[in-house]
Design a protein around this motif. Structure first.
Motif, PDB file in Angstrom:
ATOM      1  N   GLN A 594      15.470  18.104-138.771  1.00  0.00           N
ATOM      2  CA  GLN A 594      14.487  19.107-138.346  1.00  0.00           C
ATOM      3  C   GLN A 594      15.132  20.152-137.425  1.00  0.00           C
ATOM      4  O   GLN A 594      14.833  21.352-137.515  1.00  0.00           O
ATOM      5  CB  GLN A 594      13.319  18.426-137.630  1.00  0.00           C
ATOM      6  N   ILE A 595      16.018  19.704-136.534  1.00  0.00           N
ATOM      7  CA  ILE A 595      16.690  20.642-135.617  1.00  0.00           C
ATOM      8  C   ILE A 595      17.573  21.598-136.402  1.00  0.00           C
ATOM      9  O   ILE A 595      17.610  22.809-136.154  1.00  0.00           O
ATOM     10  CB  ILE A 595      17.510  19.868-134.568  1.00  0.00           C
ATOM     11  N   ASP A 596      18.309  21.061-137.407  1.00  0.00           N
ATOM     12  CA  ASP A 596      19.191  21.908-138.217  1.00  0.00           C
ATOM     13  C   ASP A 596      18.389  22.978-138.958  1.00  0.00           C
ATOM     14  O   ASP A 596      18.868  24.107-139.149  1.00  0.00           O
ATOM     15  CB  ASP A 596      19.961  21.048-139.216  1.00  0.00           C
ATOM     16  N   GLN A 597      17.161  22.632-139.373  1.00  0.00           N
ATOM     17  CA  GLN A 597      16.355  23.583-140.142  1.00  0.00           C
ATOM     18  C   GLN A 597      15.639  24.589-139.241  1.00  0.00           C
ATOM     19  O   GLN A 597      15.614  25.778-139.516  1.00  0.00           O
ATOM     20  CB  GLN A 597      15.324  22.826-140.993  1.00  0.00           C
ATOM     21  N   SER A 598      15.048  24.118-138.151  1.00  0.00           N
ATOM     22  CA  SER A 598      14.210  24.987-137.312  1.00  0.00           C
ATOM     23  C   SER A 598      14.978  25.674-136.190  1.00  0.00           C
ATOM     24  O   SER A 598      14.548  26.703-135.677  1.00  0.00           O
ATOM     25  CB  SER A 598      13.072  24.168-136.696  1.00  0.00           C
ATOM     26  N   LYS A 599      16.146  25.118-135.799  1.00  0.00           N
ATOM     27  CA  LYS A 599      16.952  25.643-134.698  1.00  0.00           C
ATOM     28  C   LYS A 599      16.162  25.661-133.380  1.00  0.00           C
ATOM     29  O   LYS A 599      16.411  26.491-132.504  1.00  0.00           O
ATOM     30  CB  LYS A 599      17.458  27.062-135.006  1.00  0.00           C
ATOM     31  N   LYS A 600      15.156  24.746-133.256  1.00  0.00           N
ATOM     32  CA  LYS A 600      14.335  24.695-132.064  1.00  0.00           C
ATOM     33  C   LYS A 600      14.412  23.314-131.414  1.00  0.00           C
ATOM     34  O   LYS A 600      14.766  22.326-132.058  1.00  0.00           O
ATOM     35  CB  LYS A 600      12.866  25.010-132.384  1.00  0.00           C
ATOM     36  N   ARG A 601      14.040  23.262-130.123  1.00  0.00           N
ATOM     37  CA  ARG A 601      13.917  21.997-129.403  1.00  0.00           C
ATOM     38  C   ARG A 601      12.659  21.269-129.884  1.00  0.00           C
ATOM     39  O   ARG A 601      11.605  21.889-130.059  1.00  0.00           O
ATOM     40  CB  ARG A 601      13.828  22.286-127.907  1.00  0.00           C
ATOM     41  N   ILE A 616       8.058   5.359-126.387  1.00  0.00           N
ATOM     42  CA  ILE A 616       8.738   6.445-125.661  1.00  0.00           C
ATOM     43  C   ILE A 616       8.482   7.786-126.346  1.00  0.00           C
ATOM     44  O   ILE A 616       7.931   7.852-127.456  1.00  0.00           O
ATOM     45  CB  ILE A 616      10.259   6.206-125.597  1.00  0.00           C
ATOM     46  N   SER A 617       8.910   8.842-125.651  1.00  0.00           N
ATOM     47  CA  SER A 617       9.006  10.183-126.228  1.00  0.00           C
ATOM     48  C   SER A 617      10.483  10.565-126.310  1.00  0.00           C
ATOM     49  O   SER A 617      11.281  10.175-125.447  1.00  0.00           O
ATOM     50  CB  SER A 617       8.255  11.201-125.363  1.00  0.00           C
ATOM     51  N   ILE A 618      10.829  11.331-127.357  1.00  0.00           N
ATOM     52  CA  ILE A 618      12.223  11.762-127.519  1.00  0.00           C
ATOM     53  C   ILE A 618      12.267  13.279-127.431  1.00  0.00           C
ATOM     54  O   ILE A 618      11.597  13.978-128.201  1.00  0.00           O
ATOM     55  CB  ILE A 618      12.809  11.300-128.861  1.00  0.00           C
ATOM     56  N   ASP A 619      13.042  13.773-126.450  1.00  0.00           N
ATOM     57  CA  ASP A 619      13.245  15.224-126.282  1.00  0.00           C
ATOM     58  C   ASP A 619      14.594  15.555-126.920  1.00  0.00           C
ATOM     59  O   ASP A 619      15.656  15.163-126.405  1.00  0.00           O
ATOM     60  CB  ASP A 619      13.251  15.559-124.798  1.00  0.00           C
ATOM     61  N   ALA A 620      14.579  16.278-128.072  1.00  0.00           N
ATOM     62  CA  ALA A 620      15.804  16.520-128.850  1.00  0.00           C
ATOM     63  C   ALA A 620      16.097  18.018-128.919  1.00  0.00           C
ATOM     64  O   ALA A 620      15.188  18.829-129.098  1.00  0.00           O
ATOM     65  CB  ALA A 620      15.660  15.950-130.258  1.00  0.00           C
ATOM     66  N   CYS A 621      17.372  18.372-128.799  1.00  0.00           N
ATOM     67  CA  CYS A 621      17.777  19.779-128.930  1.00  0.00           C
ATOM     68  C   CYS A 621      19.244  19.856-129.338  1.00  0.00           C
ATOM     69  O   CYS A 621      19.965  18.847-129.336  1.00  0.00           O
ATOM     70  CB  CYS A 621      17.531  20.546-127.624  1.00  0.00           C
ATOM     71  N   TYR A 622      19.675  21.082-129.673  1.00  0.00           N
ATOM     72  CA  TYR A 622      21.061  21.328-130.102  1.00  0.00           C
ATOM     73  C   TYR A 622      21.681  22.348-129.140  1.00  0.00           C
ATOM     74  O   TYR A 622      21.090  23.394-128.851  1.00  0.00           O
ATOM     75  CB  TYR A 622      21.097  21.866-131.530  1.00  0.00           C
ATOM     76  N   VAL A 623      22.872  22.056-128.619  1.00  0.00           N
ATOM     77  CA  VAL A 623      23.537  22.936-127.651  1.00  0.00           C
ATOM     78  C   VAL A 623      24.842  23.451-128.261  1.00  0.00           C
ATOM     79  O   VAL A 623      25.798  22.672-128.409  1.00  0.00           O
ATOM     80  CB  VAL A 623      23.837  22.194-126.328  1.00  0.00           C
ATOM     81  N   PRO A 624      24.905  24.713-128.647  1.00  0.00           N
ATOM     82  CA  PRO A 624      26.171  25.268-129.189  1.00  0.00           C
ATOM     83  C   PRO A 624      27.262  25.288-128.113  1.00  0.00           C
ATOM     84  O   PRO A 624      26.972  25.356-126.917  1.00  0.00           O
ATOM     85  CB  PRO A 624      25.806  26.689-129.628  1.00  0.00           C
ATOM     86  N   LEU A 625      28.527  25.281-128.561  1.00  0.00           N
ATOM     87  CA  LEU A 625      29.643  25.315-127.610  1.00  0.00           C
ATOM     88  C   LEU A 625      29.763  26.664-126.920  1.00  0.00           C
ATOM     89  O   LEU A 625      30.289  26.765-125.822  1.00  0.00           O
ATOM     90  CB  LEU A 625      30.958  25.002-128.333  1.00  0.00           C
ATOM     91  N   HIS A 633      26.730  20.298-129.767  1.00  0.00           N
ATOM     92  CA  HIS A 633      26.340  18.912-129.543  1.00  0.00           C
ATOM     93  C   HIS A 633      24.824  18.756-129.658  1.00  0.00           C
ATOM     94  O   HIS A 633      24.063  19.677-129.343  1.00  0.00           O
ATOM     95  CB  HIS A 633      26.774  18.464-128.132  1.00  0.00           C
ATOM     96  N   TYR A 634      24.408  17.538-130.117  1.00  0.00           N
ATOM     97  CA  TYR A 634      22.988  17.175-130.144  1.00  0.00           C
ATOM     98  C   TYR A 634      22.681  16.354-128.898  1.00  0.00           C
ATOM     99  O   TYR A 634      23.438  15.429-128.554  1.00  0.00           O
ATOM    100  CB  TYR A 634      22.674  16.332-131.388  1.00  0.00           C
ATOM    101  N   LEU A 635      21.571  16.661-128.226  1.00  0.00           N
ATOM    102  CA  LEU A 635      21.138  15.913-127.036  1.00  0.00           C
ATOM    103  C   LEU A 635      19.791  15.237-127.335  1.00  0.00           C
ATOM    104  O   LEU A 635      18.838  15.898-127.761  1.00  0.00           O
ATOM    105  CB  LEU A 635      20.978  16.858-125.827  1.00  0.00           C
ATOM    106  N   PHE A 636      19.713  13.913-127.086  1.00  0.00           N
ATOM    107  CA  PHE A 636      18.476  13.141-127.287  1.00  0.00           C
ATOM    108  C   PHE A 636      18.153  12.412-125.980  1.00  0.00           C
ATOM    109  O   PHE A 636      18.879  11.490-125.584  1.00  0.00           O
ATOM    110  CB  PHE A 636      18.645  12.124-128.423  1.00  0.00           C
ATOM    111  N   SER A 637      17.105  12.854-125.298  1.00  0.00           N
ATOM    112  CA  SER A 637      16.651  12.190-124.062  1.00  0.00           C
ATOM    113  C   SER A 637      15.499  11.245-124.411  1.00  0.00           C
ATOM    114  O   SER A 637      14.505  11.658-125.031  1.00  0.00           O
ATOM    115  CB  SER A 637      16.196  13.228-123.033  1.00  0.00           C
ATOM    116  N   LEU A 638      15.608   9.972-124.020  1.00  0.00           N
ATOM    117  CA  LEU A 638      14.631   8.926-124.342  1.00  0.00           C
ATOM    118  C   LEU A 638      13.778   8.685-123.094  1.00  0.00           C
ATOM    119  O   LEU A 638      14.231   8.087-122.110  1.00  0.00           O
ATOM    120  CB  LEU A 638      15.350   7.653-124.770  1.00  0.00           C
TER     121      LEU A 638
END
Length: 864
Positions: A594-601, A616-625, A633-638
Motif C-alpha cells: 500500500q505504501i509503494d502504491q499510495s506514497k503516503k503514511r 495494537i496499531s501500526i504506524d507505517a511510512c517510507y523515508v527516502p535517503l 527505508h520503511y519504518l513500522f512503529s508498533l
C-alpha cells in the motif's frame, strides 16, 4: 701535411662564413600540420620582411614524399626560403623549412638535423620548440597553426618557462583546430590570433621588448626604476600574499618585460600604471613568475640512481608498520609527486616489501594544485613516461591520460606558501628540485632552513642540477654530488628565531586558537546531541522496525521482543518474514504494498497479535535517503495505544481497520509461503547472474584491451593521414599553379601565331598549336599518335631520320621547305631537342616559321 692543410682551410672557410653571416636577433618557430599550408600562406603574406628575424617552419611531413613547400611559399614573401641543412648557420630575414624524415633543433645559432625514431606518432614541433627555448630564451616566438592532435602544446610550455612569446591560431580560423585548441587549453599561450594578424603583433612584441631592454640597460637599476618595481611588489603582496622581493630581480624583470611585450608597452612606468588598474594583469604577471617547471621523470638518469640509492634503502631500513613521509614543495601540476609515487610502487614490487608511503605535495598556485589533484594530463606525457609505466599507472581516454588510483591514493596536494606558511614536519625525504634557483640568496637560506626543520634526523634532501646547500654548509651532508643528494646532518638544529620560523608558527597558532574559540561552544553542544537522542529513543520511542528497500530488517528502536520470533540455531535471513510473528508478516507485507502504491503514511488500527494477546496499531511510512534518490527505508512503529500516533497532516495519513484482514488471513499466509519459495529461487538465479556478470566483466576487460590497441592504431592512422593531407595540400596547390602555367603557355603560343608540335621520346604527338594545321593535317584525335603516321602538306625526305638524328645528337636542325601544298613557299622547320632539368632527352619540338610572312611584315613595318 696535406691533411693538416685541408683542416686549416676548412677552419678558415668556417671563420669566413661566420664573419659574412648575420645572426638574427629573434627566431620565430612556426608549427603546422594538416591544413597548415593555407595558414602559412596567410601568415607570410602579412609578415614584415625587414625585421631582424629568422623563421623556422616545422610541419608534419610524410616520409615517402618530398616536400614542395618552398616552391609554394615563394610567392607569399620576399624573404629567401631554404630547406634546412645540418650544421647550417641561421641567417636573419630568412625562412627555413624542415626536410622530410628529420627532426630539427638549434644550438649555437646552427640548425641540427637528426633522423626521426621508429615511434608511430612524432612530435617534431615540441622537439623544436624545446631546443628553441633553451637556445634563445625570451628572444624567441612560438607559433602554433592549423593541425590535428596536440603537437606544440608541450613546446609552448617550454617557451613560456623562459619568457618567450607564444601565439596560437584562432580555432575558428583554422581548417583543423586540434593543435591550436590543445595549446590554448594548457594556459601557456599569450596571444590567440588569425594568421593575418600574427605578423604585426609579433613585430610589435619584438620592438617593445627591444626598446624595453635598451631603456633598462641605459637606466640600470636606478632609484626611479626600483620605486616603480616596488609598486608592483606591494600590489602583488597585498592581493596574493606573495613576496616578489624574495625572487631574483632578473627573473622578475624578465617576466615583466615579457608582459610589456605582449601588451606592446615600452616604458616601465606605463606598465606599472596599467598593472595597478587591471586586476586581470596582476594575475597574469603572477602566473608568469610562478609558472611551474616540471615534467614526469625529468632527468631520467637522476631517478634511476635515486631509486637504487635512496628509495630502496628507505624501504629496507624502515619497519613494516612505519609510515614514510615525503614532501614535494613547489610541485606545480604534480608530475614530480606522481613520479615519486610510481618509483616507490615499482621499488616495493621489486623488493617484495610493502610500506605506508605518504607524499605531501604543495605549491603556491592554487589552480595548479587543483589540476594536480585531478591527476589528468595531456597526451604529450607519452614523451616523458616510459611506455610500460604509462600502461601500468595511467588510464587513457579521449582527453589524454588519468593517473590511476594506485599512485594517486598516496599523494596529498595542498596550497602552501613556502616563505610564509609553517613547513611540514617529520619528513623522511624532501624533493625540492629547481625551486631555489628562482630566489635570492637570503630567501634560499630561509628555505633551506625550513627544509632542514621539516626533515627527520638523517632525512634526505634532493635538489636540482644548479642548486646546493652551500648557504647552510654545516647542516647538510652531501651524499652524491652528481645527483645533488644531501642528508640532514646529525645533532644539528637551526634556530627558529634566526629564520623567523618562530614568528610564523606563533602567527599560525594564534590563527588556529581564534578559530578554535569560535568553534568550541558549538562543539561542546554538538557532543551532547547523540546522548540526548539516545535517551529519547530508549524512553519515549515505541517499538519500531526499520526495513531497507529489500525488506530486510536493519535497525530497531525500543523493545521489540513481543513482536519477533525466538531465533533458532542455524543460518538466518534478515528478511522481516523470518523475524516477525506469523500474524504480523502478512500485515506488514500488505502495508508495504500500500505504501509503494499510495506514497503516503498509513496507520492501521485494531491489529491483533494472537501470539502475545495484544491488540495494537501500526504506524507505517517510507523515508527516502534524500531528494531525488529512489531508495530509502520503511519504518513500522508498533503502538498499543492510539494516543501516541502524532505528526503529519490529516490528508497525508490514511487510517484503516485490520478487521477485514482476518477473513483472508489464511490465504495471505499461503501466499507468503509461496513468496518465500520464490525468494529462494530468486537468490539462486541471482547467483547465476553474478557468475555471468563475472564472465562479462572478464570479456569486457579483454574488449578494453582490444580497444586500447585500436586507439593506438587509430593514432598511427591519424598521424599518417595528417602527413598525407599535408602532401595532398601541397600537390593541389602545385597542380593549380601548373594549370595556370599551361593556360599561360597556350595563350602565348596562340598569340605568337607560330606552328609548334611537341613529340615525346618515341615521336608520339603530345600537343600542337592551331597554326600547325597550316603545315600538317592534324586533328585533336591525333594526340598520342606516331608523327610518322600523319600526312604532311610538304615534301621532306626521311623526316623520321632527321628526328632520330636530333634524338641521337641532342642538337637542333634547320630544314627549309620550298613547296607547301604544291605551291611555292618558303617555310623554315626547326627541330629542337626537348631536355629535362637533368639534360635527359624527353622528345622533340618542331617549330614552323613562314619566312615569306616575315618578309611581308618587315616590308609593311618599313613602309610605315
Amino acid at each position: 701535411m696535406a691533411k693538416n692543410k685541408n683542416a686549416s682551410n676548412a677552419k678558415a672557410k668556417d671563420i669566413a662564413n661566420k664573419l659574412r653571416h648575420q645572426a638574427p636577433q629573434y627566431i620565430v618557430g612556426v608549427g603546422a600540420s594538416a591544413g597548415g599550408l593555407y595558414a602559412l600562406k596567410e601568415f607570410f603574406d602579412h609578415v614584415p620582411a625587414n625585421e631582424d628575424v629568422a623563421y623556422i617552419v616545422v610541419q608534419h611531413l610524410s616520409p615517402d614524399f618530398e616536400s614542395i613547400m618552398d616552391e609554394l611559399l615563394v610567392k607569399h614573401t620576399s624573404m629567401p626560403i631554404k630547406m634546412a641543412k645540418d650544421c647550417e648557420l641561421i641567417e636573419t630575414k630568412t625562412i627555413y623549412l624542415l626536410p622530410e624524415r628529420k627532426n630539427l633543433s638549434i644550438a649555437s645559432n646552427k640548425i641540427i638535423l637528426s633522423d626521426v625514431d621508429d615511434r608511430p606518432v612524432h612530435h617534431p614541433i615540441d622537439y623544436f620548440f624545446r631546443s628553441l627555448a633553451e637556445e634563445r630564451q625570451n628572444a624567441a616566438v612560438g607559433v602554433v597553426l592549423s593541425g590535428t592532435g596536440n603537437d606544440g602544446s608541450r613546446g609552448c610550455l617550454e617557451l613560456r618557462k623562459v619568457g618567450a612569446l607564444t601565439v596560437a591560431q584562432a580555432p575558428a580560423s583554422a581548417e583543423f583546430d586540434g593543435m591550436p585548441i590543445s595549446a590554448i587549453e594548457t594556459g601557456n599561450v599569450d596571444l590567440v590570433l588569425r594568421p593575418a594578424e600574427m605578423g604585426a603583433q609579433i613585430a610589435q612584441y619584438m620592438r617593445a621588448l627591444k626598446n624595453s631592454d635598451q631603456k633598462s640597460d641605459n637606466n640600470g637599476v636606478n632609484e626611479a626604476r626600483i620605486k616603480l618595481l616596488n609598486k608592483v611588489f606591494d600590489q602583488v603582496q597585498e592581493t596574493s600574499k606573495v613576496n616578489l622581493r624574495s625572487y631574483k630581480l632578473s627573473t622578475v624583470e624578465r617576466r615583466i618585460q615579457h608582459r610589456m611585450g605582449v601588451l606592446g608597452l615600452e616604458d616601465l612606468a606605463d606598465y606599472v600604471d596599467y598593472f595597478t588598474k587591471d586586476d586581470e594583469e596582476q594575475g597574469l604577471l603572477l602566473d608568469d613568475i610562478s609558472i611551474g617547471v616540471t615534467q614526469f621523470f625529468r632527468n631520467p638518469e637522476v631517478w634511476t640512481i635515486f631509486r637504487k640509492q635512496v628509495i630502496e634503502r628507505m624501504l629496507l631500513e624502515s619497519s613494516p608498520e612505519e609510515v614514510l613521509r615525503i614532501w614535494v614543495p613547489g610541485c606545480s601540476t604534480g608530475e614530480e609527486a606522481y613520479t615519486l609515487s610510481i618509483l616507490f610502487e615499482e621499488a616495493m614490487e621489486g623488493l617484495g616489501e610493502r610500506r605506508d608511503v605518504r607524499i605531501f605535495a604543495s605549491d603556491i598556485d592554487r589552480v595548479a594544485i587543483r589540476s594536480a589533484g585531478l591527476g589528468r594530463y595531456a597526451e604529450y606525457i607519452e614523451q616523458d613516461v616510459p611506455e610500460a609505466m604509462l600502461k601500468k599507472y595511467f588510464i587513457k581516454d579521449a582527453e589524454g591520460y588519468m593517473a590511476s588510483d594506485r599512485i594517486r591514493k598516496r599523494v596529498v596536494f595542498a596550497a602552501h606558501n613556502l616563505l610564509e606558511d609553517p613547513p611540514f614536519s617529520n619528513m623522511d625525504l624532501v624533493s625540492c628540485r629547481n625551486l631555489l634557483i628562482y630566489f635570492q640568496v637570503n630567501a634560499q637560506k630561509d628555505i633551506l632552513s625550513f627544509l632542514h626543520f621539516s626533515l627527520k634526523p638523517d632525512g634526505y634532501l634532493l635538489l636540482g642540477e644548479a642548486e646546493t646547500t652551500s648557504s647552510l654548509p654545516d647542516y647538510f651532508v652531501e651524499l652524491d654530488h652528481g645527483l645533488h643528494l644531501y642528508q640532514r646532518a646529525k645533532n644539528t638544529r637551526v634556530s627558529l628565531s634566526s629564520v623567523g620560523l618562530d614568528e610564523r608558527l606563533a602567527r599560525h597558532k594564534r590563527s588556529l586558537a581564534s578559530h578554535e574559540r569560535t568553534q568550541k561552544s558549538q562543539r561542546s553542544f554538538d557532543g551532547t546531541i547523540p546522548r540526548i537522542k539516545e535517551k529519547l529513543f530508549s524512553n519515549f520511542v515505541p517499538p519500531t522496525l526499520v526495513l531497507d528497500s529489500g525488506h530486510n530488517l536493519i535497525y530497531t528502536f525500543g523493545d521489540t521482543d513481543t513482536f519477533t520470533k525466538k531465533i533458532k540455531p542455524g543460518s538466518h535471513s534478515m528478511h522481516f518474514g523470518h523475524l516477525l510473528q506469523d500474524s504480523l508478516v502478512s500485515v506488514v507485507s500488505s502495508l508495504i504494498k500500500q505504501i509503494d502504491q499510495s506514497k503516503k503514511r498509513i496507520v492501521l488500527n485494531e491489529v491483533e497479535v494472537p501470539e502475545s494477546d495484544v491488540c495494537i496499531s501500526i504506524d507505517a511510512c517510507y523515508v527516502p535517503l534524500g531528494e531525488g534518490v529512489f531508495t530509502g527505508h520503511y519504518l513500522f512503529s508498533l503502538i498499543e495505544s492510539r494516543a501516541f500516533i502524532v505528526g503529519g497532516e490529516p490528508e497525508d495519513i490514511r487510517e484503516e481497520s485490520a478487521r477485514s484482514l482476518h477473513q483472508s488471513d489464511m490465504r495471505i499466509r499461503q501466499l507468503d509461503a509461496e513468496l518465500m519459495n520464490a525468494r529462494v529461487l530468486l537468490g539462486e538465479r541471482q547467483q547465476d547472474v553474478e557468475a555471468l556478470t563475472e564472465e562479462l566483466q572478464s570479456t569486457n576487460e579483454e574488449l578494453m584491451a582490444a580497444n586500447e590497441e585500436l586507439q593506438s592504431t587509430n593514432e598511427e592512422l591519424q598521424s599518417v593521414n595528417e602527413e598525407l593531407f599535408t602532401v595532398n595540400s601541397e600537390y593541389q596547390q602545385k597542380i593549380e599553379e601548373l594549370l595556370q602555367l599551361n593556360k599561360d603557355l597556350d595563350s602565348l603560343l596562340n598569340a605568337t601565331d607560330v606552328g609548334v608540335v611537341y613529340l615525346d621520346k618515341h615521336f608520339l604527338i603530345r600537343r600542337f598549336t592551331p597554326k600547325t594545321r597550316d603545315y600538317i593535317n592534324l586533328l585533336p584525335l591525333d594526340i598520342n599518335r606516331p608523327f610518322t603516321d600523319i600526312s604532311l602538306n610538304f615534301d621532306i625526305q626521311d623526316i623520321e631520320g632527321y628526328l632520330s638524328d636530333v634524338r641521337r645528337k641532342q642538337k637542333h636542325r634547320h630544314l627549309k621547305i620550298l613547296k607547301l601544298r604544291g605551291k611555292d613557299s618558303r617555310i623554315l622547320l626547326t627541330l629542337l631537342p626537348y631536355l629535362d632539368k637533368n639534360e635527359e632527352f624527353e622528345g622533340v619540338i618542331m617549330v614552323f616559321q613562314d619566312l615569306d610572312a616575315f618578309e611581308r611584315a618587315a616590308e609593311k613595318a618599313a613602309q610605315a
